[in-house]
Design a protein around this motif. Structure first.
Motif, PDB file in Angstrom:
ATOM      1  N   VAL A  59      -0.791   7.172  -1.346  1.00 35.80           N
ATOM      2  CA  VAL A  59      -0.976   6.016  -0.475  1.00 35.80           C
ATOM      3  C   VAL A  59      -2.457   5.665  -0.463  1.00 35.80           C
ATOM      4  O   VAL A  59      -3.257   6.312   0.212  1.00 35.80           O
ATOM      5  CB  VAL A  59      -0.466   6.305   0.953  1.00 35.80           C
ATOM      6  N   ARG A 108       3.809   5.095  -4.983  1.00 36.18           N
ATOM      7  CA  ARG A 108       3.543   4.779  -3.570  1.00 36.18           C
ATOM      8  C   ARG A 108       2.846   3.427  -3.433  1.00 36.18           C
ATOM      9  O   ARG A 108       3.416   2.481  -2.940  1.00 36.18           O
ATOM     10  CB  ARG A 108       2.705   5.883  -2.912  1.00 36.18           C
ATOM     11  N   SER A 109       1.611   3.316  -3.907  1.00 37.07           N
ATOM     12  CA  SER A 109       0.903   2.032  -3.840  1.00 37.07           C
ATOM     13  C   SER A 109       1.096   1.277  -5.155  1.00 37.07           C
ATOM     14  O   SER A 109       0.954   1.862  -6.229  1.00 37.07           O
ATOM     15  CB  SER A 109      -0.586   2.249  -3.586  1.00 37.07           C
ATOM     16  N   PRO A 137      -4.973   2.002  -0.979  1.00 38.39           N
ATOM     17  CA  PRO A 137      -5.091   0.580  -1.323  1.00 38.39           C
ATOM     18  C   PRO A 137      -5.672   0.414  -2.729  1.00 38.39           C
ATOM     19  O   PRO A 137      -6.674   1.044  -3.070  1.00 38.39           O
ATOM     20  CB  PRO A 137      -6.045   0.034  -0.250  1.00 38.39           C
ATOM     21  N   THR A 183       0.825  -1.208   0.000  1.00 37.08           N
ATOM     22  CA  THR A 183       0.000   0.000   0.000  1.00 37.08           C
ATOM     23  C   THR A 183       0.854   1.251   0.000  1.00 37.08           C
ATOM     24  O   THR A 183       0.490   2.265  -0.597  1.00 37.08           O
ATOM     25  CB  THR A 183      -0.946  -0.014   1.217  1.00 37.08           C
ATOM     26  N   ASP A 184       2.015   1.192   0.680  1.00 38.92           N
ATOM     27  CA  ASP A 184       2.939   2.326   0.676  1.00 38.92           C
ATOM     28  C   ASP A 184       4.347   1.771   0.506  1.00 38.92           C
ATOM     29  O   ASP A 184       4.901   1.150   1.422  1.00 38.92           O
ATOM     30  CB  ASP A 184       2.822   3.114   1.983  1.00 38.92           C
TER      31      ASP A 184
END
Length: 294
Positions: free
Chosen positions: A127, A103-104, A129, A81-82
């Motif tokens: 960030v 990021r994700s 999901p 996720t990050d």
């Protein structure tokens, strides 16, 4: 699997990955998608959609290192996720990843016959999901890409069988290849030719089928076929006759060619009319006399 011989006229697999990346961006709805082929030395990122910089272009990913390396090593999808603080991956590639602002991210393997032939990634620059839908969509595109590569591999394998059957050897007698085996291979090649979308592969298969019929013509004296010119059968008529020659029923030929039984019957009637015969078995015999079928 070793890299294919380009002399075999196999299309460049990079084109398949390029198409897969474009398709994955559309299907996932995510702004950044990229990927590349795997080799003995790991993975190289070569195909991109939505990049803003050159930070990840040409990046080489080592097996077991970073997100792609984990996928390459274990053959399973993986996501973070990050990316920056993630503890489930190594951080060998933080600089290029940060340079692109990723990021994700999720990555899925392109798995063929138990081996990973490449990796596809989808990512966002915040960030957030990515969700099951995007992950499932990326996995489905990877599966379809793997299927395309598997078809290309099978075509290569069958062409190699054909070459081996007719290649003279200096040091030993050629292995015996029965006519029934050649006929079976000929029928399957014609069936595969109508199942693939890639025009280059389709043309290559058709050329292989033409080689079969040339071998059959060369194996018979011209006088044995008679002076009458060969009738012109359509490709589908020859496909149907090739399966009839193997002893298939109309229903079995229809199943193998993805046609209805009625359509197969129509092709048989048309072939019989052109060949001047009245039964399916006479049609096969006539087609062989004219060198249209092995």
């Amino acid at each position: 699997m070793p890299a294919p011989d380009r002399g075999s006229m196999r299309p460049d697999d990079g084109d398949a990955f390029r198409h897969g990346v474009r398709l994955a961006r559309r299907e996932t709805g995510l702004p950044l998608v990229f990927g590349g082929r795997a080799g003995a030395d790991g993975l190289r990122l070569t195909e991109f959609a939505g990049v803003r910089t050159d930070a990840i272009r040409g990046l080489r990913v080592t097996r077991g290192r970073g997100l792609g390396g984990v996928v390459l090593e274990h053959g399973r999808p993986h996501a973070v996720t990050d990316y920056v603080p993630a503890t489930t991956i190594t951080h060998d590639y933080d600089d290029p990843v940060r340079g692109e602002g990723i990021r994700s991210i999720v990555a899925t393997p392109v798995a063929v016959h138990g081996g990973v032939r490449g990796v596809l990634y989808a990512a966002v620059r915040d960030v957030h999901p990515l969700g099951d839908r995007a992950t499932a969509a990326l996995a489905e595109v990877s599966r379809r890409l793997a299927g395309e590569l598997a078809v290309r591999d099978e075509v290569d394998r069958r062409i190699q069988l054909l070459d081996a059957a007719h290649r003279p050897r200096r040091d030993e007698a050629p292995p015996p290849v029965t006519l029934d085996e050649l006929r079976d291979l000929h029928a399957e090649l014609r069936g595969i030719a109508h199942d693939v979308d890639d025009s280059a592969i389709r043309d290559r298969l058709r050329r292989a089928c033409e080689r079969f019929t040339r071998v059959e013509r060369d194996a018979h004296a011209v006088g044995a076929r008679g002076p009458d010119p060969a009738p012109r059968l359509s490709s589908r008529e020859v496909d149907v006759l090739s399966y009839v020659a193997l002893g298939c029923t109309n229903a079995e030929a229809a199943h193998r060619l993805c046609l209805s039984s009625e359509t197969v019957k129509a092709y048989l009637r048309s072939a019989c009319r052109k060949l001047g015969v009245h039964t399916r078995h006479d049609a096969v015999a006539a087609a062989r006399r004219h060198g249209l079928l092995i």
